[in-house]
Write an enzyme that holds these catalytic residues in place. Structure first.
Site, mmCIF file in Angstrom:
data_model
loop_
_atom_site.group_PDB
_atom_site.id
_atom_site.type_symbol
_atom_site.label_atom_id
_atom_site.label_comp_id
_atom_site.label_asym_id
_atom_site.label_seq_id
_atom_site.Cartn_x
_atom_site.Cartn_y
_atom_site.Cartn_z
ATOM 1 N N GLN A 197 1.277 -1.052 0.523
ATOM 2 C CA GLN A 197 0.149 -0.463 0.243
ATOM 3 C C GLN A 197 1.306 1.218 -0.173
ATOM 4 O O GLN A 197 0.300 2.108 -0.322
ATOM 5 C CB GLN A 197 -0.569 -0.120 1.013
ATOM 6 C CG GLN A 197 -1.978 -1.184 1.317
ATOM 7 C CD GLN A 197 -3.604 -0.792 0.074
ATOM 8 O OE1 GLN A 197 -2.553 0.300 0.003
ATOM 9 N NE2 GLN A 197 -4.095 -1.898 -0.331
ATOM 10 N N SER A 200 2.930 -5.239 -5.197
ATOM 11 C CA SER A 200 2.244 -5.823 -5.800
ATOM 12 C C SER A 200 1.390 -4.496 -6.972
ATOM 13 O O SER A 200 1.987 -3.457 -6.461
ATOM 14 C CB SER A 200 0.887 -5.611 -4.760
ATOM 15 O OG SER A 200 -0.466 -5.989 -5.716
ATOM 16 N N HIS A 249 -1.185 -4.458 -8.968
ATOM 17 C CA HIS A 249 -2.531 -3.961 -9.230
ATOM 18 C C HIS A 249 -2.917 -2.735 -7.969
ATOM 19 O O HIS A 249 -4.128 -2.204 -8.253
ATOM 20 C CB HIS A 249 -3.444 -5.199 -9.287
ATOM 21 C CG HIS A 249 -3.490 -6.305 -7.826
ATOM 22 N ND1 HIS A 249 -5.246 -5.500 -7.600
ATOM 23 C CD2 HIS A 249 -2.603 -6.688 -7.078
ATOM 24 C CE1 HIS A 249 -5.329 -6.601 -5.873
ATOM 25 N NE2 HIS A 249 -4.108 -6.981 -6.241
ATOM 26 N N CYS A 263 -10.503 -9.258 0.922
ATOM 27 C CA CYS A 263 -10.620 -10.792 1.358
ATOM 28 C C CYS A 263 -11.823 -11.302 2.448
ATOM 29 O O CYS A 263 -11.341 -12.058 2.019
ATOM 30 C CB CYS A 263 -8.951 -11.265 1.102
ATOM 31 S SG CYS A 263 -7.931 -9.901 1.694
HETATM 32 C C1 LIG Z 1 -3.139 -6.205 -1.513
HETATM 33 C C2 LIG Z 1 -2.329 -6.936 -0.117
HETATM 34 C C3 LIG Z 1 -1.587 -7.553 -0.422
HETATM 35 C C4 LIG Z 1 -1.638 -8.614 -1.441
HETATM 36 O O1 LIG Z 1 -1.670 -8.228 -2.627
HETATM 37 P P1 LIG Z 1 -1.991 -9.191 -4.057
HETATM 38 O O2 LIG Z 1 -0.752 -8.534 -4.778
HETATM 39 O O3 LIG Z 1 -3.493 -8.765 -4.089
HETATM 40 O O4 LIG Z 1 -2.112 -10.762 -3.861
HETATM 41 C C5 LIG Z 1 -0.446 -8.086 0.718
HETATM 42 N N1 LIG Z 1 -0.665 -6.921 1.636
HETATM 43 C C6 LIG Z 1 -0.897 -6.225 1.402
HETATM 44 C C7 LIG Z 1 -0.578 -4.992 2.695
HETATM 45 C C8 LIG Z 1 -1.862 -5.198 0.505
HETATM 46 O O5 LIG Z 1 -2.691 -4.199 0.342
#
Ligand SMILES: *Cc1c(COP(=O)(O)O)cnc(C)c1O
Length: 385
Positions: A184, A204, A206, A331
Protein backbone atom coordinates in the site's frame (compact mmCIF):
# COMPACT_ATOMS: atom_id res chain seq x y z
CA UNK A 1 -25.41 -0.58 -13.20
CA UNK A 2 -27.31 2.68 -13.64
CA UNK A 3 -26.30 5.19 -16.32
CA UNK A 4 -23.64 6.60 -14.05
CA UNK A 5 -21.14 4.02 -12.78
CA UNK A 6 -20.48 4.07 -9.03
CA UNK A 7 -17.71 6.32 -7.82
CA UNK A 8 -14.77 4.04 -7.12
CA UNK A 9 -13.36 4.72 -3.65
CA UNK A 10 -11.97 1.27 -2.86
CA UNK A 11 -8.38 1.76 -4.02
CA UNK A 12 -6.91 -0.36 -1.21
CA UNK A 13 -8.56 -3.38 -2.83
CA UNK A 14 -7.28 -2.60 -6.31
CA UNK A 15 -6.65 0.36 -8.58
CA UNK A 16 -7.63 0.98 -12.21
CA UNK A 17 -4.80 0.27 -14.66
CA UNK A 18 -3.23 3.52 -15.84
CA UNK A 19 -3.72 3.87 -19.64
CA UNK A 20 0.04 4.45 -19.99
CA UNK A 21 0.63 1.12 -18.24
CA UNK A 22 -1.90 -0.65 -20.46
CA UNK A 23 -0.20 0.83 -23.56
CA UNK A 24 3.22 -0.40 -22.43
CA UNK A 25 1.90 -3.96 -22.03
CA UNK A 26 0.04 -4.39 -25.33
CA UNK A 27 3.01 -5.36 -27.56
CA UNK A 28 3.83 -8.18 -25.12
CA UNK A 29 0.41 -9.72 -25.72
CA UNK A 30 1.15 -9.52 -29.44
CA UNK A 31 4.27 -9.76 -31.54
CA UNK A 32 6.68 -9.53 -28.58
CA UNK A 33 5.56 -12.82 -27.04
CA UNK A 34 8.93 -14.40 -26.24
CA UNK A 35 9.87 -16.36 -23.13
CA UNK A 36 12.44 -14.38 -21.13
CA UNK A 37 14.33 -17.61 -20.46
CA UNK A 38 14.77 -18.48 -24.17
CA UNK A 39 18.48 -17.98 -24.82
CA UNK A 40 18.69 -19.00 -28.45
CA UNK A 41 16.74 -16.38 -30.42
CA UNK A 42 15.71 -12.74 -30.51
CA UNK A 43 12.20 -13.43 -29.15
CA UNK A 44 13.73 -14.53 -25.87
CA UNK A 45 16.35 -11.77 -25.81
CA UNK A 46 13.68 -9.13 -26.38
CA UNK A 47 11.59 -10.46 -23.48
CA UNK A 48 14.62 -10.62 -21.20
CA UNK A 49 15.56 -7.04 -22.07
CA UNK A 50 12.03 -5.90 -21.21
CA UNK A 51 12.11 -7.76 -17.88
CA UNK A 52 15.51 -6.27 -17.02
CA UNK A 53 14.30 -2.79 -17.81
CA UNK A 54 11.36 -3.28 -15.44
CA UNK A 55 13.79 -4.54 -12.81
CA UNK A 56 15.69 -1.26 -13.14
CA UNK A 57 12.46 0.72 -12.82
CA UNK A 58 11.61 -1.13 -9.59
CA UNK A 59 15.13 -0.77 -8.19
CA UNK A 60 15.17 2.95 -8.96
CA UNK A 61 12.00 3.56 -6.95
CA UNK A 62 13.10 1.80 -3.76
CA UNK A 63 16.85 2.54 -3.90
CA UNK A 64 18.31 -0.91 -4.47
CA UNK A 65 20.22 -2.79 -7.17
CA UNK A 66 18.19 -4.39 -10.00
CA UNK A 67 19.80 -7.69 -8.96
CA UNK A 68 17.89 -7.46 -5.69
CA UNK A 69 14.45 -7.48 -7.38
CA UNK A 70 12.63 -10.79 -7.74
CA UNK A 71 9.42 -11.04 -9.80
CA UNK A 72 6.45 -12.83 -8.23
CA UNK A 73 2.72 -13.18 -8.82
CA UNK A 74 1.83 -10.45 -6.31
CA UNK A 75 2.37 -9.24 -2.78
CA UNK A 76 0.72 -12.40 -1.42
CA UNK A 77 3.45 -14.52 -2.96
CA UNK A 78 6.15 -12.03 -1.94
CA UNK A 79 4.94 -12.23 1.67
CA UNK A 80 4.72 -16.04 1.59
CA UNK A 81 8.20 -16.31 0.09
CA UNK A 82 9.67 -13.88 2.62
CA UNK A 83 8.32 -15.66 5.67
CA UNK A 84 8.45 -19.24 4.43
CA UNK A 85 11.72 -18.82 2.56
CA UNK A 86 13.59 -17.19 5.43
CA UNK A 87 12.24 -19.58 8.04
CA UNK A 88 13.37 -22.56 6.00
CA UNK A 89 16.78 -21.13 5.09
CA UNK A 90 17.58 -20.11 8.68
CA UNK A 91 16.04 -23.06 10.48
CA UNK A 92 19.42 -23.97 11.95
CA UNK A 93 19.84 -20.57 13.54
CA UNK A 94 16.45 -19.96 15.10
CA UNK A 95 12.78 -20.73 15.39
CA UNK A 96 11.10 -17.41 16.19
CA UNK A 97 9.18 -14.91 14.06
CA UNK A 98 7.86 -11.51 15.16
CA UNK A 99 4.99 -9.83 13.33
CA UNK A 100 2.02 -7.68 14.18
CA UNK A 101 -1.73 -8.20 14.65
CA UNK A 102 -2.79 -5.74 11.92
CA UNK A 103 -0.82 -7.37 9.10
CA UNK A 104 -2.45 -8.43 5.84
CA UNK A 105 -3.69 -12.06 5.82
CA UNK A 106 -0.84 -12.88 3.39
CA UNK A 107 1.50 -12.41 6.38
CA UNK A 108 -0.80 -13.46 9.24
CA UNK A 109 -2.00 -16.69 7.65
CA UNK A 110 1.54 -17.60 6.59
CA UNK A 111 2.69 -16.99 10.17
CA UNK A 112 -0.11 -19.22 11.52
CA UNK A 113 0.79 -21.90 9.01
CA UNK A 114 4.44 -21.80 10.12
CA UNK A 115 3.32 -21.84 13.76
CA UNK A 116 1.49 -25.12 13.16
CA UNK A 117 4.78 -26.47 11.85
CA UNK A 118 6.67 -25.65 15.01
CA UNK A 119 7.74 -22.03 14.62
CA UNK A 120 7.24 -19.68 17.60
CA UNK A 121 5.44 -16.52 16.53
CA UNK A 122 4.97 -13.29 18.49
CA UNK A 123 2.07 -11.13 17.27
CA UNK A 124 2.82 -7.61 18.50
CA UNK A 125 -0.23 -5.57 19.53
CA UNK A 126 -0.85 -2.03 18.26
CA UNK A 127 -2.07 1.09 20.04
CA UNK A 128 -5.42 2.70 19.26
CA UNK A 129 -3.93 4.45 16.23
CA UNK A 130 -2.48 1.24 14.80
CA UNK A 131 1.18 1.77 15.74
CA UNK A 132 3.53 -0.88 17.10
CA UNK A 133 5.30 0.10 20.33
CA UNK A 134 9.11 -0.01 19.77
CA UNK A 135 9.62 -1.24 23.34
CA UNK A 136 7.25 -4.16 22.75
CA UNK A 137 9.32 -5.11 19.72
CA UNK A 138 12.55 -4.85 21.71
CA UNK A 139 11.28 -7.15 24.41
CA UNK A 140 9.84 -9.64 21.91
CA UNK A 141 13.24 -10.28 20.31
CA UNK A 142 15.33 -13.17 21.54
CA UNK A 143 18.49 -14.87 20.29
CA UNK A 144 16.40 -17.38 18.30
CA UNK A 145 14.46 -14.69 16.37
CA UNK A 146 15.14 -15.03 12.66
CA UNK A 147 12.67 -12.61 11.09
CA UNK A 148 10.63 -9.53 11.98
CA UNK A 149 7.80 -8.71 9.55
CA UNK A 150 6.03 -5.37 10.03
CA UNK A 151 4.00 -3.77 7.25
CA UNK A 152 4.88 -0.27 6.13
CA UNK A 153 1.33 1.05 5.61
CA UNK A 154 -1.87 -0.65 6.66
CA UNK A 155 -4.44 -1.53 3.98
CA UNK A 156 -7.47 -0.74 6.15
CA UNK A 157 -6.70 2.24 8.39
CA UNK A 158 -3.69 3.53 6.43
CA UNK A 159 -1.46 3.79 9.50
CA UNK A 160 2.22 4.13 8.56
CA UNK A 161 4.62 2.29 10.86
CA UNK A 162 8.00 3.81 11.65
CA UNK A 163 9.78 0.89 9.99
CA UNK A 164 13.16 2.69 10.09
CA UNK A 165 12.96 2.99 13.89
CA UNK A 166 11.73 -0.59 14.29
CA UNK A 167 14.46 -2.04 12.08
CA UNK A 168 17.08 -0.02 13.99
CA UNK A 169 15.92 -1.76 17.17
CA UNK A 170 16.21 -5.15 15.51
CA UNK A 171 19.71 -4.38 14.20
CA UNK A 172 21.07 -3.21 17.52
CA UNK A 173 19.92 -6.24 19.47
CA UNK A 174 19.42 -9.20 17.14
CA UNK A 175 20.72 -10.88 13.96
CA UNK A 176 17.10 -11.20 12.76
CA UNK A 177 16.19 -10.05 9.26
CA UNK A 178 13.48 -7.43 8.66
CA UNK A 179 10.67 -7.80 6.12
CA UNK A 180 8.07 -5.16 5.30
CA UNK A 181 4.91 -5.44 3.24
CA UNK A 182 4.89 -2.19 1.27
CA UNK A 183 2.02 -3.05 -1.09
CA UNK A 184 0.00 0.00 0.00
CA UNK A 185 2.93 2.35 0.63
CA UNK A 186 4.58 2.15 -2.80
CA UNK A 187 3.73 5.21 -4.86
CA UNK A 188 2.14 6.99 -1.90
CA UNK A 189 5.18 7.83 0.24
CA UNK A 190 8.97 7.67 -0.03
CA UNK A 191 10.16 4.06 0.16
CA UNK A 192 13.91 3.52 0.43
CA UNK A 193 15.25 0.15 1.56
CA UNK A 194 18.52 1.64 2.86
CA UNK A 195 16.91 4.41 4.84
CA UNK A 196 14.39 1.97 6.30
CA UNK A 197 17.02 -0.70 6.94
CA UNK A 198 14.88 -3.55 5.62
CA UNK A 199 16.12 -6.82 4.12
CA UNK A 200 12.98 -7.90 2.27
CA UNK A 201 10.13 -5.76 0.88
CA UNK A 202 6.90 -6.87 -0.83
CA UNK A 203 5.20 -4.99 -3.67
CA UNK A 204 2.10 -5.54 -5.77
CA UNK A 205 1.34 -4.39 -9.33
CA UNK A 206 -2.40 -3.82 -9.05
CA UNK A 207 -2.21 -1.53 -6.01
CA UNK A 208 -0.22 1.02 -8.02
CA UNK A 209 -2.29 1.26 -11.22
CA UNK A 210 -0.46 -1.71 -12.72
CA UNK A 211 -1.87 -5.13 -13.66
CA UNK A 212 -3.11 -7.86 -11.31
CA UNK A 213 -1.14 -11.08 -10.92
CA UNK A 214 2.31 -9.57 -10.76
CA UNK A 215 4.40 -8.43 -7.83
CA UNK A 216 7.97 -8.08 -6.71
CA UNK A 217 10.13 -8.87 -3.74
CA UNK A 218 13.25 -6.94 -2.80
CA UNK A 219 15.86 -9.31 -1.36
CA UNK A 220 19.00 -7.73 0.12
CA UNK A 221 22.25 -9.03 -1.36
CA UNK A 222 24.80 -7.29 0.85
CA UNK A 223 25.20 -6.52 4.55
CA UNK A 224 23.62 -8.88 5.15
CA UNK A 225 23.13 -11.30 2.27
CA UNK A 226 19.63 -12.70 2.69
CA UNK A 227 19.39 -16.44 2.14
CA UNK A 228 16.02 -17.63 0.92
CA UNK A 229 14.66 -21.11 0.29
CA UNK A 230 12.33 -21.16 -2.74
CA UNK A 231 8.68 -22.09 -2.26
CA UNK A 232 8.16 -22.84 -5.97
CA UNK A 233 10.35 -25.43 -7.66
CA UNK A 234 10.88 -25.87 -11.37
CA UNK A 235 12.80 -24.21 -14.17
CA UNK A 236 15.09 -22.23 -11.89
CA UNK A 237 14.06 -18.76 -13.07
CA UNK A 238 14.96 -15.73 -10.92
CA UNK A 239 18.24 -17.33 -9.78
CA UNK A 240 16.39 -20.41 -8.61
CA UNK A 241 14.40 -18.44 -6.07
CA UNK A 242 11.17 -18.30 -8.03
CA UNK A 243 10.65 -20.90 -10.72
CA UNK A 244 8.01 -20.40 -13.37
CA UNK A 245 7.91 -18.64 -16.74
CA UNK A 246 8.07 -14.92 -16.13
CA UNK A 247 4.86 -12.96 -16.68
CA UNK A 248 6.47 -10.65 -19.22
CA UNK A 249 3.45 -8.42 -20.04
CA UNK A 250 2.67 -8.11 -16.33
CA UNK A 251 6.26 -7.32 -15.42
CA UNK A 252 6.51 -4.71 -18.18
CA UNK A 253 3.30 -3.12 -16.90
CA UNK A 254 4.41 -3.18 -13.29
CA UNK A 255 7.76 -1.65 -14.27
CA UNK A 256 5.98 1.17 -16.09
CA UNK A 257 3.65 1.66 -13.11
CA UNK A 258 6.66 1.92 -10.79
CA UNK A 259 8.37 4.36 -13.12
CA UNK A 260 5.27 6.58 -13.17
CA UNK A 261 5.02 6.28 -9.38
CA UNK A 262 8.63 7.44 -9.01
CA UNK A 263 8.02 10.47 -11.19
CA UNK A 264 4.57 11.49 -9.98
CA UNK A 265 4.40 10.32 -6.39
CA UNK A 266 4.99 13.65 -4.70
CA UNK A 267 2.42 15.68 -6.61
CA UNK A 268 -0.04 12.81 -6.63
CA UNK A 269 0.21 12.26 -2.88
CA UNK A 270 -0.39 15.96 -2.24
CA UNK A 271 -3.44 15.94 -4.51
CA UNK A 272 -4.85 12.79 -2.92
CA UNK A 273 -4.35 14.13 0.57
CA UNK A 274 -6.24 17.32 -0.30
CA UNK A 275 -9.13 15.29 -1.72
CA UNK A 276 -9.06 12.88 1.24
CA UNK A 277 -9.21 15.79 3.68
CA UNK A 278 -12.07 17.29 1.66
CA UNK A 279 -13.97 14.01 2.01
CA UNK A 280 -13.27 13.84 5.73
CA UNK A 281 -14.29 17.46 6.33
CA UNK A 282 -17.35 17.07 4.13
CA UNK A 283 -18.55 14.18 6.30
CA UNK A 284 -17.68 15.65 9.71
CA UNK A 285 -19.05 19.06 8.65
CA UNK A 286 -22.52 17.66 7.95
CA UNK A 287 -22.77 14.74 10.37
CA UNK A 288 -22.23 14.19 14.08
CA UNK A 289 -20.57 11.07 15.36
CA UNK A 290 -18.06 10.57 12.54
CA UNK A 291 -14.86 9.25 14.07
CA UNK A 292 -11.50 8.64 12.43
CA UNK A 293 -9.95 5.18 12.73
CA UNK A 294 -6.18 4.98 12.49
CA UNK A 295 -3.53 7.61 13.04
CA UNK A 296 -4.49 11.28 12.42
CA UNK A 297 -1.13 12.13 10.78
CA UNK A 298 0.90 8.98 10.18
CA UNK A 299 -1.44 7.66 7.52
CA UNK A 300 -1.55 7.09 3.78
CA UNK A 301 -2.57 10.24 1.88
CA UNK A 302 -5.32 8.36 0.02
CA UNK A 303 -6.85 6.58 3.03
CA UNK A 304 -9.83 7.54 5.14
CA UNK A 305 -11.35 5.08 7.60
CA UNK A 306 -14.23 6.42 9.66
CA UNK A 307 -16.98 5.10 11.89
CA UNK A 308 -20.51 6.51 11.73
CA UNK A 309 -22.00 6.28 15.23
CA UNK A 310 -25.26 4.33 15.33
CA UNK A 311 -25.00 3.16 11.73
CA UNK A 312 -24.35 -0.41 10.62
CA UNK A 313 -21.61 -0.22 7.97
CA UNK A 314 -23.17 -3.00 5.88
CA UNK A 315 -26.51 -1.14 5.79
CA UNK A 316 -24.79 2.10 4.86
CA UNK A 317 -23.02 0.44 1.93
CA UNK A 318 -26.35 -0.92 0.67
CA UNK A 319 -27.85 2.55 1.02
CA UNK A 320 -25.22 4.18 -1.24
CA UNK A 321 -24.94 2.05 -4.39
CA UNK A 322 -23.48 5.10 -6.13
CA UNK A 323 -20.27 4.78 -4.12
CA UNK A 324 -18.04 1.70 -4.40
CA UNK A 325 -16.53 1.47 -0.94
CA UNK A 326 -15.92 -1.28 1.58
CA UNK A 327 -15.99 -2.07 5.26
CA UNK A 328 -12.50 -3.49 5.19
CA UNK A 329 -10.23 -5.78 3.29
CA UNK A 330 -11.75 -7.31 0.15
CA UNK A 331 -10.62 -10.77 1.19
CA UNK A 332 -12.40 -10.48 4.55
CA UNK A 333 -15.53 -8.63 3.50
CA UNK A 334 -17.36 -11.82 2.53
CA UNK A 335 -17.81 -12.46 6.25
CA UNK A 336 -19.79 -10.22 8.55
CA UNK A 337 -17.10 -10.27 11.22
CA UNK A 338 -15.70 -6.82 11.80
CA UNK A 339 -12.21 -6.32 10.47
CA UNK A 340 -9.34 -7.77 12.51
CA UNK A 341 -7.55 -4.45 12.08
CA UNK A 342 -10.27 -2.23 13.57
CA UNK A 343 -10.74 -4.78 16.37
CA UNK A 344 -7.01 -4.68 17.10
CA UNK A 345 -7.24 -0.92 17.70
CA UNK A 346 -9.43 -1.76 20.70
CA UNK A 347 -12.11 0.82 19.94
CA UNK A 348 -15.03 -1.45 20.74
CA UNK A 349 -17.42 -3.56 18.71
CA UNK A 350 -19.78 -0.68 17.83
CA UNK A 351 -17.01 1.30 16.26
CA UNK A 352 -15.82 -1.75 14.35
CA UNK A 353 -19.29 -2.54 12.98
CA UNK A 354 -19.84 1.03 11.80
CA UNK A 355 -16.58 1.68 9.97
CA UNK A 356 -16.08 2.35 6.28
CA UNK A 357 -12.79 2.36 4.42
CA UNK A 358 -12.29 4.88 1.62
CA UNK A 359 -9.36 4.59 -0.77
CA UNK A 360 -8.74 7.37 -3.28
CA UNK A 361 -6.68 6.91 -6.43
CA UNK A 362 -4.96 8.66 -9.33
CA UNK A 363 -8.20 9.23 -11.24
CA UNK A 364 -10.40 10.36 -8.33
CA UNK A 365 -11.79 13.84 -9.00
CA UNK A 366 -12.99 16.64 -6.74
CA UNK A 367 -16.42 16.39 -8.36
CA UNK A 368 -16.59 12.68 -7.42
CA UNK A 369 -15.63 13.45 -3.82
CA UNK A 370 -18.33 16.12 -3.54
CA UNK A 371 -20.94 13.79 -5.04
CA UNK A 372 -19.87 10.96 -2.72
CA UNK A 373 -20.17 13.25 0.32
CA UNK A 374 -23.73 14.20 -0.66
CA UNK A 375 -24.79 10.58 -1.12
CA UNK A 376 -23.17 9.43 2.11
CA UNK A 377 -24.59 12.26 4.22
CA UNK A 378 -28.08 11.61 2.86
CA UNK A 379 -27.78 7.87 3.54
CA UNK A 380 -26.45 8.26 7.10
CA UNK A 381 -29.26 10.71 7.94
CA UNK A 382 -31.84 8.34 6.54
CA UNK A 383 -30.48 5.35 8.48
CA UNK A 384 -30.29 7.35 11.71
CA UNK A 385 -33.73 8.82 11.21
C1 LIG B 1 -3.29 -6.15 -1.60
C2 LIG B 1 -2.31 -6.43 -0.54
C3 LIG B 1 -1.61 -7.64 -0.51
C4 LIG B 1 -1.85 -8.74 -1.53
O1 LIG B 1 -1.35 -8.34 -2.78
P1 LIG B 1 -1.71 -9.19 -4.09
O2 LIG B 1 -0.78 -8.62 -5.12
O3 LIG B 1 -3.14 -8.95 -4.38
O4 LIG B 1 -1.38 -10.61 -3.80
C5 LIG B 1 -0.71 -7.85 0.50
N1 LIG B 1 -0.49 -6.92 1.43
C6 LIG B 1 -1.12 -5.74 1.43
C7 LIG B 1 -0.82 -4.74 2.48
C8 LIG B 1 -2.06 -5.46 0.45
O5 LIG B 1 -2.71 -4.30 0.48
Amino acid sequence: MSAEPPIYLDAHATTPVDPRVRQSMLPYFGERFGNASSRNHPYGWDAETAVDRAREQAAELIGCSPKEILWTSGATESDNLSLGGVVEAYRGRGDHLVTCVTEHPAVLDTARHLERRGLRVTYLPVDSSGLVDPDELRSALDDRTILVSIMLANNEVGTIQDVAALSAIVRESSPALVHTDAAQAIGKMPVDVERMGVDLLSMSGHKIHGPMGVGALYVRRRRPTVRLAPILHGGGQERGLRSGTLNVPGIVGMGRALEIAARERESEAARLQTLRDRLHEGLTGSLDGVRLNGHPERRLPNNLNVSFAGVEAESLIREVPGVAVSTGAACASASLDPSHVIRALGLGADRAHSSLRFGLHRFTTEEEIDRAIRMLVRAVRKLRG
